[in-house]
Design a protein around this motif. Structure first.
Motif, short mmCIF file in Angstrom:
data_model
loop_
_atom_site.label_atom_id
_atom_site.label_comp_id
_atom_site.label_asym_id
_atom_site.label_seq_id
_atom_site.Cartn_x
_atom_site.Cartn_y
_atom_site.Cartn_z
N GLU A 43 0.86 -1.19 0.00
CA GLU A 43 0.00 0.00 0.00
C GLU A 43 0.89 1.23 0.00
O GLU A 43 1.78 1.36 0.85
CB GLU A 43 -0.92 0.04 1.23
N GLY A 45 1.27 5.04 0.67
CA GLY A 45 0.60 6.12 1.40
C GLY A 45 -0.37 5.52 2.42
O GLY A 45 -1.57 5.74 2.34
N GLY A 47 -1.05 6.21 5.42
CA GLY A 47 -1.70 7.03 6.44
C GLY A 47 -1.51 6.37 7.79
O GLY A 47 -0.44 5.83 8.09
N GLU A 68 5.16 4.70 3.37
CA GLU A 68 4.71 6.02 3.85
C GLU A 68 5.95 6.90 3.98
O GLU A 68 7.00 6.43 4.43
CB GLU A 68 3.99 5.83 5.19
N LEU A 69 5.82 8.15 3.55
CA LEU A 69 7.01 9.01 3.65
C LEU A 69 7.01 9.88 4.89
O LEU A 69 8.04 10.49 5.20
CB LEU A 69 7.21 9.85 2.37
N LEU A 94 9.56 5.50 3.02
CA LEU A 94 10.07 5.59 1.65
C LEU A 94 9.18 6.50 0.83
O LEU A 94 7.96 6.50 1.01
CB LEU A 94 10.02 4.16 1.06
N ASP A 95 9.78 7.24 -0.07
CA ASP A 95 9.00 8.02 -1.04
C ASP A 95 8.63 7.09 -2.20
O ASP A 95 9.49 6.36 -2.71
CB ASP A 95 9.85 9.20 -1.56
N ALA A 96 7.36 7.14 -2.57
CA ALA A 96 6.88 6.24 -3.63
C ALA A 96 7.69 6.35 -4.92
O ALA A 96 7.74 5.41 -5.70
CB ALA A 96 5.41 6.53 -3.92
N ASN A 114 -4.82 4.34 -1.74
CA ASN A 114 -6.06 4.76 -1.09
C ASN A 114 -6.02 6.25 -0.76
O ASN A 114 -5.18 6.70 0.00
CB ASN A 114 -6.27 3.97 0.21
N PHE A 115 -6.94 6.98 -1.39
CA PHE A 115 -7.12 8.40 -1.09
C PHE A 115 -5.79 9.16 -1.18
O PHE A 115 -5.44 9.95 -0.29
CB PHE A 115 -7.82 8.56 0.27
N ASP A 117 -3.02 11.83 -2.25
CA ASP A 117 -3.14 13.28 -2.33
C ASP A 117 -3.50 13.67 -3.77
O ASP A 117 -2.84 13.23 -4.71
CB ASP A 117 -1.82 13.94 -1.92
N THR A 190 -10.78 3.13 4.86
CA THR A 190 -9.59 3.80 5.38
C THR A 190 -10.03 4.97 6.26
O THR A 190 -11.21 5.30 6.32
CB THR A 190 -8.71 4.33 4.24
N GLU A 191 -9.06 5.63 6.89
CA GLU A 191 -9.42 6.79 7.74
C GLU A 191 -10.06 7.90 6.88
O GLU A 191 -11.09 8.48 7.25
CB GLU A 191 -8.18 7.38 8.42
N TYR A 192 -9.45 8.18 5.75
CA TYR A 192 -9.99 9.22 4.88
C TYR A 192 -11.34 8.82 4.32
O TYR A 192 -12.24 9.64 4.12
CB TYR A 192 -9.01 9.54 3.75
N1 SAM Z 1 -4.37 6.02 2.71
C1 SAM Z 1 -4.76 6.78 3.88
C2 SAM Z 1 -6.26 6.88 3.97
O1 SAM Z 1 -6.93 6.57 2.97
O2 SAM Z 1 -6.79 7.25 5.02
C3 SAM Z 1 -4.08 8.16 3.90
C4 SAM Z 1 -4.46 9.11 2.84
S1 SAM Z 1 -3.52 10.63 2.92
C5 SAM Z 1 -4.49 11.74 1.99
C6 SAM Z 1 -2.16 10.31 1.84
C7 SAM Z 1 -0.96 9.66 2.52
O3 SAM Z 1 0.00 9.35 1.53
C8 SAM Z 1 -0.25 10.56 3.53
O4 SAM Z 1 -0.04 9.85 4.74
C9 SAM Z 1 1.06 10.93 2.85
O5 SAM Z 1 2.12 11.14 3.77
C10 SAM Z 1 1.29 9.71 1.96
N2 SAM Z 1 2.07 10.00 0.76
C11 SAM Z 1 1.86 11.01 -0.11
N3 SAM Z 1 2.76 10.99 -1.10
C12 SAM Z 1 3.56 9.91 -0.86
C13 SAM Z 1 4.69 9.38 -1.52
N4 SAM Z 1 5.18 9.95 -2.63
N5 SAM Z 1 5.28 8.29 -0.99
C14 SAM Z 1 4.80 7.73 0.16
N6 SAM Z 1 3.72 8.19 0.81
C15 SAM Z 1 3.11 9.27 0.33
#
Ligand code: SAM
Length: 210
Positions: A43, A45, A47, A68-69, A94-96, A114-115, A117, A190-192
């Motif tokens: 997964e 991101g 969250g 997750e970053l 890690l950054d995706a 999931n959700f 940004d 998910t939370e969002y």
């Molecule tokens: N998936 C969760 C949910 O549905 O409740 C969280 C959604 S939140 C809007 C997006 C998450 O993705 C954040 O926790 C953010 O730090 C992470 N994220 C955004 N860009 C990312 C990237 N390039 N690599 C890893 N994580 C990332």
């Protein structure tokens, strides 16, 4: 997802190295990070980790890597993994945009987004996790029949992703425009998802493969 900065976060994550990989120690050899060798789903991101921890509890025969970053957010997932004593979840700080450096070709069986940004401004298109450069990476690490599962409440990101996946030549297995209308049993909110659904937003879901 913004969380208060915890100055101790990095030290805390590093001290839980049996569950969290903060410096890509297992890049190219993620099997060694898990207790059992079994199919791998990721997964991107995570969250706070409600989704991945519930999914992993339901499917002990699958390994899950949560990417997750944000280190402050990752602490919340770590707490859940510990509490539930999940052997089949490992967390990667890690950054995706580096996942093709972390995973080997054909190593992953499913990717969940999931959700993500939405990055609505045109000039930020490249940051959307369904932009073609990310699809290139998912294609590389996914095995031949591997699937991408994507959920969002954001209409703009949903439409953009439909076009982006289609232009990439992906096969669509499912496109749902109102996931909660007749919610499939396999759906884990998910939370969002809980937050935006409570506001009355529609939830969209796509399942596709390369
Ligand atoms: N998936 C969760 C949910 O549905 O409740 C969280 C959604 S939140 C809007 C997006 C998450 O993705 C954040 O926790 C953010 O730090 C992470 N994220 C955004 N860009 C990312 C990237 N390039 N690599 C890893 N994580 C990332």
């Amino acid at each position: 997802m913004r969380m208060r900065n915890k100055p101790w976060a990095m030290d805390f994550l590093s001290s839980n190295e049996d569950i969290v990989d903060v410096e890509s120690r297992y890049a190219g050899k993620i099997d060694e990070f898990f207790v059992k060798k079994q199919p791998l789903h990721i997964e991107v991101g995570t969250g706070m980790g409600t989704f991945i921890t519930e999914l992993a509890s339901r499917n002990p025969d699958i390994n899950y890597a949560g990417i997750e970053l944000d280190k402050n957010v990752m602490i919340r997932v770590l707490e859940k993994v510990r509490e539930l004593e999940l052997e089949n979840v490992r967390l990667l700080l890690l950054d995706a945009n580096k996942i093709d450096e972390y995973f080997n070709e054909d190593e992953v069986d499913r990717v969940y987004l999931n959700f993500s940004d939405p990055w609505p401004k045109n000039r930020h298109e490249k940051r959307r996790l369904t932009f073609s450069s990310f699809l290139d990476q998912y294609k590389l690490i996914l095995e031949k029949d591997g699937e991408l599962h994507f959920k969002t409440d954001n209409r703009g990101l949903f439409e953009y992703s439909l076009v982006s996946l289609n232009q990439f030549g992906m096969d669509f297995h499912e496109v749902i425009l109102n996931l909660h209308e007749d919610e499939p049993e396999d759906n884990i909110r998910t939370e969002y998802e809980e937050k935006f659904s409570a506001k009355g937003n529609l939830i969209y879901r796509i399942k596709a493969s390369f």
